[in-house]
Design a protein around this motif. Structure first.
Motif, mmCIF file in Angstrom:
data_model
loop_
_atom_site.group_PDB
_atom_site.id
_atom_site.type_symbol
_atom_site.label_atom_id
_atom_site.label_comp_id
_atom_site.label_asym_id
_atom_site.label_seq_id
_atom_site.Cartn_x
_atom_site.Cartn_y
_atom_site.Cartn_z
ATOM 1 N N GLN A 210 0.832 -1.202 0.000
ATOM 2 C CA GLN A 210 0.000 0.000 0.000
ATOM 3 C C GLN A 210 0.866 1.251 0.000
ATOM 4 N N GLY A 211 2.005 1.200 0.708
ATOM 5 C CA GLY A 211 2.908 2.342 0.726
ATOM 6 C C GLY A 211 3.497 2.641 -0.645
ATOM 7 N N VAL A 212 3.721 1.600 -1.441
ATOM 8 C CA VAL A 212 4.177 1.810 -2.818
ATOM 9 C C VAL A 212 3.051 2.391 -3.662
ATOM 10 N N LEU A 213 1.857 1.835 -3.505
ATOM 11 C CA LEU A 213 0.729 2.280 -4.318
ATOM 12 C C LEU A 213 0.333 3.723 -4.023
ATOM 13 N N ASP A 214 0.429 4.144 -2.753
ATOM 14 C CA ASP A 214 -0.007 5.506 -2.432
ATOM 15 C C ASP A 214 1.111 6.539 -2.524
ATOM 16 N N GLY A 215 2.332 6.090 -2.871
ATOM 17 C CA GLY A 215 3.424 7.016 -3.100
ATOM 18 C C GLY A 215 4.264 7.342 -1.885
ATOM 19 N N TRP A 269 8.467 3.091 -11.041
ATOM 20 C CA TRP A 269 9.093 2.649 -9.789
ATOM 21 C C TRP A 269 10.488 2.088 -10.048
ATOM 22 N N LEU A 270 10.714 1.581 -11.243
ATOM 23 C CA LEU A 270 11.956 0.890 -11.551
ATOM 24 C C LEU A 270 12.989 1.756 -12.264
ATOM 25 N N SER A 271 12.592 2.913 -12.760
ATOM 26 C CA SER A 271 13.545 3.630 -13.609
ATOM 27 C C SER A 271 13.474 5.144 -13.470
#
Length: 353
Positions: A210-215, A269-271
Motif C-alpha cells: 500500500q505504501g508503494v501504491l499511495d506514493g 518505480w523501476l527507472s
C-alpha cells in the motif's frame, strides 16, 4: 555500491581504482558509482562528488565488512556540514541499535529457524534509525536523505507525518523481496532468504504494498547482494545476509501488481524515479526523443518458472528459484543498441553516466 568490493569507495583514490577496473573489463550497462560515508572521511566527500559519485551510502549498524564501518550521529553531522551547499543525497542503511541480538528471547534460539533471525532484527531498529534520519533532514534542508531497502511498514505513518510537516528532502525505497516474499513461507535453513533488514510477515508486506501504491515509498529496487554459495551455507545466524534478484524485478512486480496498476506505473518505480534522484532525468528512465533509448522488450502474458539458467549473475543463489512469474523480458537495448537477445549477452557497450 561503495562496499563489498575492495577498496571501498570512501576516497577519490579508491574511486579511481574502481573506475579504471570498470574501463578495463567493460560493462553491459551504463554505470555510476555511489560514494560512502565512514568515520573520518568527511574531507573526501566533496572531492568524491567532483569526481563523479552520485551520492553517498552509510550504515547506522554494523555493515558486516571491516573496511566499511558504521557511522554515529556525530560522524553524520560532520559529513552533513562538509556537504553544505552541494544538494548531495545521503543513503542510509536504516537500522540502529546499541546491543546486537538483545531482542532474542529464550524461545528464539534455534539458529536454523527463520523466526530466530527475524526476532534479532525487529522493526524497532528501523524506527530508531528513522528518528535520527528525520532529525538530520530537519537540520540540513539543503541536503537530500534517502532510506534504502525499507522493510518495516510501521515506519510508514512517521514518514507520512514528516512529509505533512514539510520534510520534503526524504525519499524511501523498498525491495522486490519485501513486496513478493513473506516470513511465514520461509523454511528452516533456507538462507537464500536472509537479508538485512529481514523479510517480515504477510501483514507487513501488505502495508508495504500500500505504501508503494499511495506514493509513500518512492520506488522499488533489487538491493542485489550476492556472495559465493559457500557463504550462504549454515544457519540463519551465520550465513551471509543478502538476496540476489537482479534481472527479475520487472517480472516480479508485474506478477505482484498486475491488475492493480499498469506497466507505466511499474516502470516509473523501476527507472524514472531513480534517474531523477541522481540527476539523469531526461536522459535515463523514460522513452522520448533525446533520451538514451534504453528499453526492454517485454511479453506480459508469458509465464515462466525461475531456474538457475534465468539467473544471469555469477553466483546463482536466489530465493526466487522455482517461483512462477508473469511477464518475461526477451530483449534489452542500451542507447539504441541491443545488448541481450533473450539467450545471450551481446558485445559490451556500457559507459559511465
Amino acid at each position: 555500491m561503495p562496499l563489498n568490493s575492495i577498496p571501498p569507495t570512501t576516497t577519490v583514490a579508491n574511486l579511481l581504482v574502481k573506475q579504471e577496473e570498470a574501463r578495463r573489463i567493460g560493462t553491459h550497462s551504463d554505470i555510476s558509482f555511489w560514494g560512502g560515508i565512514v568515520p573520518g572521511n568527511e574531507s573526501e566527500l566533496v572531492p568524491l562528488l567532483d569526481a563523479g559519485v552520485k551520492g553517498f551510502k552509510c550504515f547506522l549498524i554494523n555493515s558486516g565488512v571491516d573496511e566499511f564501518p558504521h557511522v554515529t550521529e556525530r560522524d553524520l553531522v560532520k559529513a552533513c556540514d562538509a556537504l553544505k551547499g552541494t544538494n548531495a543525497v545521503i543513503l542510509f542503511h536504516a537500522e540502529l541499535e546499541e546491543h546486537e541480538h538483545e531482542h532474542l528471547s529464550e524461545s528464539q534460539t534455534d539458529p536454523s529457524a527463520y523466526a530466530t533471525f527475524l526476532a534479532s532484527r525487529p522493526a524497532s531498529l528501523e524506527l530508531s534509525a528513522l528518528d535520527l534520519i528525520l532529525k538530520l533532514a530537519r537540520s540540513y534542508r539543503h541536503l537530500r536523505f534517502h532510506i534504502v531497502h525499507l522493510s518495516a511498514a510501521s515506519a510508514l505513518p512517521r514518514i507520512r507525518d514528516a512529509r505533512t510537516d514539510g520534510i520534503n528532502n526524504l525519499t524511501v525505497e523498498t525491495c522486490f523481496h519485501y513486496l513478493c516474499l513473506q516470513a511465514e513461507h520461509i523454511p528452516s535453513n533456507a538462507t537464500e532468504f536472509k537479508c538485512c533488514p529481514p523479510i517480515r510477515n504477510n501483514a507487513n508486506r501488505q502495508l508495504l504494498r500500500q505504501g508503494v501504491l499511495d506514493g509513500t515509498i518512492d520506488y522499488v529496487v533489487s538491493d542485489h547482494s550476492p556472495c559465493i554459495p559457500e557463504l550462504k551455507k549454515g544457519d540463519f545466524m551465520r550465513a551471509w545476509g543478502g538476496v540476489s534478484g537482479l534481472g527479475l524485478g520487472l517480472s516480479l512486480l508485474w506478477t505482484e501488481f498486475r491488475g492493480e496498476v499498469g506497466l507505466e506505473r511499474i516502470t516509473s518505480w523501476l527507472s524514472s524515479a531513480q534517474a531523477a534522484q541522481v540527476g539523469l532525468e531526461g536522459r535515463k528512465g523514460e522513452l522520448r526523443t533525446g533520451a538514451d533509448a534504453d528499453f526492454v522488450v517485454f511479453r506480459p502474458d508469458e509465464r515462466y518458472t525461475v531456474t538457475r539458467d534465468h539467473l544471469l549473475f555469477k553466483n546463482k543463489v536466489s530465493p526466487y528459484i522455482g517461483r512462477e512469474l508473469h511477464g518475461q523480458i526477451v530483449q534489452t537495448w542500451l542507447r539504441g543498441r541491443q545488448v541481450w537477445d533473450g539467450k545471450r549477452t551481446l558485445p559490451l557497450t556500457g559507459t559511465f553516466v
